[in-house]
Structures are given as structure tokens and as C-alpha cells.
Design an enzyme around this catalytic site. Structure first.
Site, PDB file in Angstrom:
ATOM      1  CG  ASP A  10       4.521  35.323 -27.568  1.00  0.00           C
ATOM      2  OD1 ASP A  10       5.724  35.636 -27.383  1.00  0.00           O
ATOM      3  OD2 ASP A  10       3.789  34.900 -26.663  1.00  0.00           O
ATOM      4  CB  ILE A  11       9.456  37.453 -29.842  1.00  0.00           C
ATOM      5  CG1 ILE A  11      10.820  37.230 -30.517  1.00  0.00           C
ATOM      6  CG2 ILE A  11       9.588  37.714 -28.341  1.00  0.00           C
ATOM      7  CD1 ILE A  11      11.698  38.457 -30.566  1.00  0.00           C
ATOM      8  N   GLY A  32       6.992  43.629 -20.619  1.00  0.00           N
ATOM      9  CA  GLY A  32       7.012  43.525 -22.067  1.00  0.00           C
ATOM     10  C   GLY A  32       7.708  42.275 -22.561  1.00  0.00           C
ATOM     11  CG  ASP A  34      13.602  41.813 -19.832  1.00  0.00           C
ATOM     12  OD1 ASP A  34      14.226  40.752 -20.057  1.00  0.00           O
ATOM     13  OD2 ASP A  34      13.941  42.622 -18.959  1.00  0.00           O
ATOM     14  CB  SER A 122      13.756  51.440 -27.917  1.00  0.00           C
ATOM     15  OG  SER A 122      14.956  51.173 -27.234  1.00  0.00           O
ATOM     16  CB  VAL A 125       8.061  50.831 -20.986  1.00  0.00           C
ATOM     17  CG1 VAL A 125       6.864  49.951 -20.631  1.00  0.00           C
ATOM     18  CG2 VAL A 125       9.351  50.052 -20.914  1.00  0.00           C
ATOM     19  CE1 TYR A 126      13.145  51.173 -20.836  1.00  0.00           C
ATOM     20  CE2 TYR A 126      14.819  50.507 -22.392  1.00  0.00           C
ATOM     21  CZ  TYR A 126      14.311  50.513 -21.113  1.00  0.00           C
ATOM     22  OH  TYR A 126      14.988  49.862 -20.107  1.00  0.00           O
TER      23      TYR A 126
END
Length: 169
Positions: A10-11, A32, A34, A122, A125-126
Site C-alpha cells: 500500500d503506497i 483507487g 487517489d 494509469s 480505471v484508466y
């Protein structure tokens, strides 16, 4: 010489000078990475993002650019927000993805950060394919002139970690 490390996890739990946020252009949080950064970092991050929107980024942060805020309650000094491109099969947006890494490193250098944690920008979801995203990320940071001494790619799950591990060699 910049060291590149791969970390599975986990970042938001990384102890570094700066954590890169795969933000959306609004800078106001999302899903995500963000959403996780905003939730764990607390309201100070959102407050600075709102101030940035009011002062410099009224239409949002453009894709491929980066900007820093406080890290709030994260174990970091700063969060560097960058907006990755949405993957397209019809248009090559690779340069925009590479720009996210270059611009984030430039902001880190301006701040004096020596350790930096990146997510796989990205790839959520990108929909950017993980292998191509890993190739672009690693090529970009390897070729960048930066004073950052340690770059961590923090991959959330085993499949992402394995893809980056194959690309790093």
C-alpha cells in the site's frame, strides 16, 4: 546514481520524502490510489488541493503535469499529484504517461526530495496495460536526470509486482 526498488503493498504506508498520487484532474480525490491517499492523509491534502484549484488550476491539473501538496498524516513530507492519461487503442498517449514520471521527478527535485514512491500510473480505471505502463515508467525514470536517490514503485498486488519485476530485469 538513483536506486530503483519494487515494493508490493500500500503506497500510503511508505516512509519516503514524497508519495506520487495518480490523481484525477480535479485534484479533489477519487477512487483507487487517489482516494486512498486522501483518506489516509487527511483533510490537509484536500484543503491544499482546493487552494491550488482556486489559484492556479481552475480547470484542473492537465494530464502529464505534476504539482505538490502537504502529505498530511502520511509518513511523507509531500504528495506529488500527477494526472495520467486514459489508455486509448486509437491514439498513442505514451508521451503523456512518460511526462507524469518526468514532471513528478522535476517537482521532487524542486522540493529537495531524496526518496520518492510511485504507483503504477494509469493502470487502474484508466486501463493502461500493466506491461506497457511498467516499460514506460522504468524507461522514463532510468533516463531522467534527477537528484532523487531512491525511487520506489509501490505495486498494490502480486500480478502488478510480477509485471514490473519482469520489466526491471
Amino acid at each position: 546514481m538513483t536506486g530503483i526498488l519494487l515494493v508490493q503493498g500500500d503506497i500510503t504506508h511508505q516512509s519516503v520524502d514524497a508519495i506520487v498520487n495518480a490523481a484525477n484532474s480535479s485534484l479533489l480525490g477519487g477512487g483507487g490510489v487517489d482516494g486512498a491517499i486522501h483518506r489516509r492523509g487527511g483533510p490537509e491534502i484536500l484543503a491544499e488541493c482546493r487552494a491550488l484549484r482556486a489559484a492556479r488550476y481552475g480547470r484542473g491539473l492537465p494530464t502529464g503535469q505534476a504539482v505538490a501538496t502537504t502529505a498530511g498524516r502520511l509518513d511523507a513530507r509531500w504528495v506529488i499529484h500527477t494526472v495520467g492519461p486514459v489508455f486509448s487503442e486509437d491514439e498513442d498517449r505514451s508521451e503523456l504517461l512518460a511526462s507524469c514520471y518526468r514532471e513528478s521527478l522535476g517537482v521532487a527535485d524542486a522540493l529537495g526530495a531524496r526518496t520518492l514512491a510511485f504507483p503504477a500510473i494509469s493502470t487502474g480505471v484508466y486501463r493502461w496495460p500493466m506491461a506497457d505502463a511498467a516499460r514506460i515508467a522504468l524507461e522514463t525514470v532510468r533516463s531522467a536526470e534527477t537528484a532523487v536517490e531512491e525511487i520506489r514503485f509501490v505495486l498494490f498486488d502480486t500480478p502488478a509486482y510480477e509485471v514490473f519485476a519482469r520489466q526491471i530485469g
